[in-house]
Write a protein that holds these residues in place. Structure first.
Motif, PDB file in Angstrom:
ATOM      1  N   VAL A  60       0.857  -1.188   0.000  1.00 40.49           N
ATOM      2  CA  VAL A  60       0.000   0.000   0.000  1.00 40.49           C
ATOM      3  C   VAL A  60       0.895   1.241   0.000  1.00 40.49           C
ATOM      4  CG1 VAL A  60      -1.738   1.294   1.297  1.00 40.49           C
ATOM      5  CG2 VAL A  60      -1.849  -1.209   1.197  1.00 40.49           C
ATOM      6  N   PRO A  61       0.739   2.145  -0.963  1.00 38.55           N
ATOM      7  CA  PRO A  61       1.650   3.293  -1.079  1.00 38.55           C
ATOM      8  C   PRO A  61       1.772   4.117   0.189  1.00 38.55           C
ATOM      9  CG  PRO A  61       0.308   3.110  -3.053  1.00 38.55           C
ATOM     10  CD  PRO A  61      -0.228   2.103  -2.076  1.00 38.55           C
ATOM     11  N   GLU A  62       0.663   4.356   0.862  1.00 32.02           N
ATOM     12  CA  GLU A  62       0.720   5.167   2.080  1.00 32.02           C
ATOM     13  C   GLU A  62       1.541   4.482   3.174  1.00 32.02           C
ATOM     14  OE1 GLU A  62      -3.144   6.200  -0.036  1.00 32.02           O
ATOM     15  OE2 GLU A  62      -1.971   4.390   0.383  1.00 32.02           O
ATOM     16  N   ILE A  63       1.402   3.173   3.278  1.00 31.16           N
ATOM     17  CA  ILE A  63       2.180   2.416   4.275  1.00 31.16           C
ATOM     18  C   ILE A  63       3.660   2.467   3.927  1.00 31.16           C
ATOM     19  CG2 ILE A  63       2.574   0.148   5.310  1.00 31.16           C
ATOM     20  CD1 ILE A  63      -0.058   1.271   6.180  1.00 31.16           C
ATOM     21  N   ARG A  64       3.962   2.291   2.669  1.00 31.71           N
ATOM     22  CA  ARG A  64       5.366   2.298   2.230  1.00 31.71           C
ATOM     23  C   ARG A  64       5.994   3.683   2.431  1.00 31.71           C
ATOM     24  NH1 ARG A  64       6.863  -2.333  -0.081  1.00 31.71           N
ATOM     25  NH2 ARG A  64       8.769  -1.344  -0.842  1.00 31.71           N
ATOM     26  N   GLU A  65       5.209   4.727   2.207  1.00 26.39           N
ATOM     27  CA  GLU A  65       5.729   6.084   2.405  1.00 26.39           C
ATOM     28  C   GLU A  65       6.129   6.306   3.858  1.00 26.39           C
ATOM     29  OE1 GLU A  65       4.023  10.672   2.239  1.00 26.39           O
ATOM     30  OE2 GLU A  65       3.198   9.170   0.859  1.00 26.39           O
ATOM     31  N   VAL A  66       5.276   5.885   4.776  1.00 27.27           N
ATOM     32  CA  VAL A  66       5.602   6.049   6.197  1.00 27.27           C
ATOM     33  C   VAL A  66       6.786   5.159   6.580  1.00 27.27           C
ATOM     34  CG1 VAL A  66       4.729   5.835   8.553  1.00 27.27           C
ATOM     35  CG2 VAL A  66       3.229   6.707   6.742  1.00 27.27           C
ATOM     36  N   ALA A  67       6.841   3.956   6.028  1.00 25.15           N
ATOM     37  CA  ALA A  67       7.953   3.045   6.329  1.00 25.15           C
ATOM     38  C   ALA A  67       9.286   3.658   5.905  1.00 25.15           C
ATOM     39  CB  ALA A  67       7.732   1.708   5.640  1.00 25.15           C
ATOM     40  N   GLU A  68       9.314   4.278   4.730  1.00 28.22           N
ATOM     41  CA  GLU A  68      10.543   4.911   4.256  1.00 28.22           C
ATOM     42  C   GLU A  68      10.945   6.077   5.163  1.00 28.22           C
ATOM     43  OE1 GLU A  68       9.862   5.955   0.200  1.00 28.22           O
ATOM     44  OE2 GLU A  68       9.624   3.858  -0.455  1.00 28.22           O
ATOM     45  N   LYS A  69       9.966   6.798   5.653  1.00 28.09           N
ATOM     46  CA  LYS A  69      10.239   7.938   6.538  1.00 28.09           C
ATOM     47  C   LYS A  69      11.000   7.505   7.782  1.00 28.09           C
ATOM     48  CE  LYS A  69       7.669  11.285   9.383  1.00 28.09           C
ATOM     49  NZ  LYS A  69       6.325  11.858   9.666  1.00 28.09           N
ATOM     50  N   TYR A  70      10.653   6.342   8.320  1.00 26.48           N
ATOM     51  CA  TYR A  70      11.244   5.879   9.580  1.00 26.48           C
ATOM     52  C   TYR A  70      12.294   4.784   9.384  1.00 26.48           C
ATOM     53  CZ  TYR A  70       7.538   8.471  11.944  1.00 26.48           C
ATOM     54  OH  TYR A  70       6.712   9.465  12.395  1.00 26.48           O
TER      55      TYR A  70
ATOM     56  N   ASP B 115       3.630   9.882  14.126  1.00 20.51           N
ATOM     57  CA  ASP B 115       3.089  11.193  14.462  1.00 20.51           C
ATOM     58  C   ASP B 115       1.693  11.356  13.861  1.00 20.51           C
ATOM     59  OD1 ASP B 115       3.389  11.999  11.753  1.00 20.51           O
ATOM     60  OD2 ASP B 115       5.387  12.816  12.134  1.00 20.51           O
ATOM     61  N   ASP B 116       1.041  12.448  14.196  1.00 19.29           N
ATOM     62  CA  ASP B 116      -0.341  12.657  13.751  1.00 19.29           C
ATOM     63  C   ASP B 116      -0.448  12.645  12.234  1.00 19.29           C
ATOM     64  OD1 ASP B 116      -1.126  12.864  16.380  1.00 19.29           O
ATOM     65  OD2 ASP B 116      -1.194  15.061  16.397  1.00 19.29           O
ATOM     66  N   GLU B 117       0.553  13.180  11.565  1.00 21.81           N
ATOM     67  CA  GLU B 117       0.553  13.210  10.101  1.00 21.81           C
ATOM     68  C   GLU B 117       0.578  11.803   9.532  1.00 21.81           C
ATOM     69  OE1 GLU B 117       3.968  14.429   7.065  1.00 21.81           O
ATOM     70  OE2 GLU B 117       3.096  16.188   8.060  1.00 21.81           O
ATOM     71  N   ASP B 118       1.372  10.926  10.139  1.00 23.34           N
ATOM     72  CA  ASP B 118       1.436   9.530   9.689  1.00 23.34           C
ATOM     73  C   ASP B 118       0.085   8.847   9.870  1.00 23.34           C
ATOM     74  OD1 ASP B 118       4.238   9.898   9.396  1.00 23.34           O
ATOM     75  OD2 ASP B 118       4.550   9.327  11.486  1.00 23.34           O
ATOM     76  N   ILE B 119      -0.519   9.049  11.041  1.00 22.92           N
ATOM     77  CA  ILE B 119      -1.809   8.433  11.334  1.00 22.92           C
ATOM     78  C   ILE B 119      -2.861   8.913  10.340  1.00 22.92           C
ATOM     79  CG2 ILE B 119      -3.645   8.190  13.046  1.00 22.92           C
ATOM     80  CD1 ILE B 119      -1.118   6.753  13.878  1.00 22.92           C
ATOM     81  N   GLU B 120      -2.878  10.194  10.081  1.00 29.00           N
ATOM     82  CA  GLU B 120      -3.851  10.750   9.135  1.00 29.00           C
ATOM     83  C   GLU B 120      -3.657  10.187   7.736  1.00 29.00           C
ATOM     84  OE1 GLU B 120      -3.442  14.945   9.426  1.00 29.00           O
ATOM     85  OE2 GLU B 120      -4.195  15.039  11.505  1.00 29.00           O
ATOM     86  N   LEU B 121      -2.410  10.017   7.327  1.00 26.21           N
ATOM     87  CA  LEU B 121      -2.137   9.464   5.998  1.00 26.21           C
ATOM     88  C   LEU B 121      -2.649   8.037   5.896  1.00 26.21           C
ATOM     89  CD1 LEU B 121      -0.829   9.727   3.204  1.00 26.21           C
ATOM     90  CD2 LEU B 121       1.336   8.964   4.240  1.00 26.21           C
ATOM     91  N   ILE B 122      -2.380   7.234   6.904  1.00 29.39           N
ATOM     92  CA  ILE B 122      -2.842   5.841   6.885  1.00 29.39           C
ATOM     93  C   ILE B 122      -4.364   5.785   6.986  1.00 29.39           C
ATOM     94  CG2 ILE B 122      -2.760   3.633   8.120  1.00 29.39           C
ATOM     95  CD1 ILE B 122       0.146   4.394   8.914  1.00 29.39           C
TER      96      ILE B 122
END
Length: 270
Positions: A192-202, A244-251
Motif C-alpha cells: 500500500v503506497p501510504e504504508i510504504r511512504e511512512v515506512a521509508e520515513k522511519y 506522528d499525527d501526520e502519519d496516522i492521518e495518511l494511513i
C-alpha cells in the motif's frame, strides 16, 4: 505480570498445516521477548503451544495465554461447552488461561445457552478473563446483557485496510480491549503506497508501520503471526515506533478496504 495487564503485541498461532511448528515458534517468540500468545481449539495446535510454553523456560505467570472455543464446528451441542473449555486447558497443559474467548457467534452459539458456561469457567478460576470474537456491535450489546463476568476483550480482524472504527470506538466506550488478528492483512498492507511512504520515513518495514498504526489506538492490541525469529523481533520492535499525527492521518486516508478472513457461514459473515 498482573493478570489484567494485556501485552499490546502478542503471537498469533493459526496455520492451515504443520501445526507442530508452534511448539518451536512459541518457544522462540518467548525467547525474543513476547509475553502474549493466542491460540484456539479449532487451530488444533493447543498441545504444541503448551509444549512451547514449557520448553521456553519462561514462568507461566509471566505469559498471557489466550484461547478460544465455540466455533461453527466445535463443540457440537451447547451442553458440551464446559467439556470443550476443559479440553482447551488439558491440551495446553495449564490450570487456567488468562483469556477465554467465544470464537465465533455461530453454529451452536446463543447468548443464553453458551455464556453461562463461560461465566462458570470464570467463577471457577479456569479463565481469568472472558472475551468474545467476531461479534457485531449489536451482538456485543446482547452478550453483555447476559454475561456476568466483565467483558475483557473482543477479537476481530483489524488492519489499515479494515480499520474497524466502530468496534474500536465501542471498545473504548465500554472499556475493554480490541485484539486485532491478521493485523498485517495477510501481507496485503505491504504494497500500500501510504504504508510504504511512512515506512521509508522511519526506515522501518511496512509490517512495523502497520503494527504501530494498529497499536496507536487506545484499547487496541495486536497478535501478528510469525514463524521466524527475524520477523518476530521486527514485529516486537514495532512497539518502539511512534507514529506522528501526520502519519496516522495518511494511513487513515487509505481508500482501499477489504476483509481477509471470510467465515463463510451464518449471518455473521460481515
Amino acid at each position: 505480570m498482573p493478570v489484567d495487564t494485556l501485552p499490546r503485541l502478542g503471537l498469533g498461532t493459526y496455520s492451515d498445516d504443520n501445526r507442530e511448528q508452534w511448539r518451536e515458534n512459541v518457544a522462540t517468540a518467548l525467547d525474543v521477548g513476547f509475553r502474549h500468545v493466542d491460540t484456539a481449539q479449532v487451530y488444533e495446535n493447543e498441545r504444541f503451544v503448551g509444549q512451547g510454553l514449557r520448553d521456553s523456560g519462561v514462568d507461566r505467570d509471566d505469559v498471557w495465554l489466550s484461547t478460544k472455543t465455540v466455533h461453527h464446528d466445535v463443540p457440537a451441542e451447547p451442553e458440551q461447552v464446559p467439556e470443550a473449555i476443559d479440553g482447551c486447558l488439558d491440551r495446553l497443559g495449564v490450570d487456567a488461561v488468562d483469556l477465554l474467548y467465544v470464537h465465533w457467534p455461530s453454529g451452536i452459539y446463543s447468548h443464553e445457552e453458551v455464556l453461562p458456561a463461560f461465566d462458570a469457567a470464570y467463577e471457577a478460576g479456569k479463565a481469568r478473563h472472558i472475551g468474545l470474537s467476531n461479534f457485531t456491535p449489536e451482538l456485543l450489546d446482547e452478550a453483555r446483557e447476559v454475561l456476568d463476568a466483565p467483558l475483557f476483550a473482543h477479537q476481530v480482524e483489524m488492519h489499515p485496510l479494515l480499520p474497524q472504527t466502530e468496534l474500536v470506538e465501542y471498545a473504548q466506550e465500554h472499556d475493554h480491549w480490541l485484539v486485532a488478528y491478521s493485523p498485517l492483512g495477510k501481507g496485503a498492507v505491504f504494497d500500500v503506497p501510504e504504508i510504504r511512504e511512512v515506512a521509508e520515513k522511519y526506515d522501518a518495514t511496512p509490517a512495523q508501520v502497520s503494527l504501530a498504526w494498529v497499536t496507536s489506538h487506545d484499547n487496541v492490541a495486536a497478535i501478528p503471526k510469525a514463524s521466524s525469529r527475524e520477523h518476530m523481533a521486527q514485529n516486537l520492535a514495532a512497539l518502539e515506533l511512534a507514529l506522528d499525527d501526520e502519519d496516522i492521518e495518511l494511513i487513515d486516508s487509505i481508500d482501499e478496504r477489504h476483509r481477509e478472513i471470510d467465515p463463510g457461514h451464518g449471518p455473521w459473515n460481515w
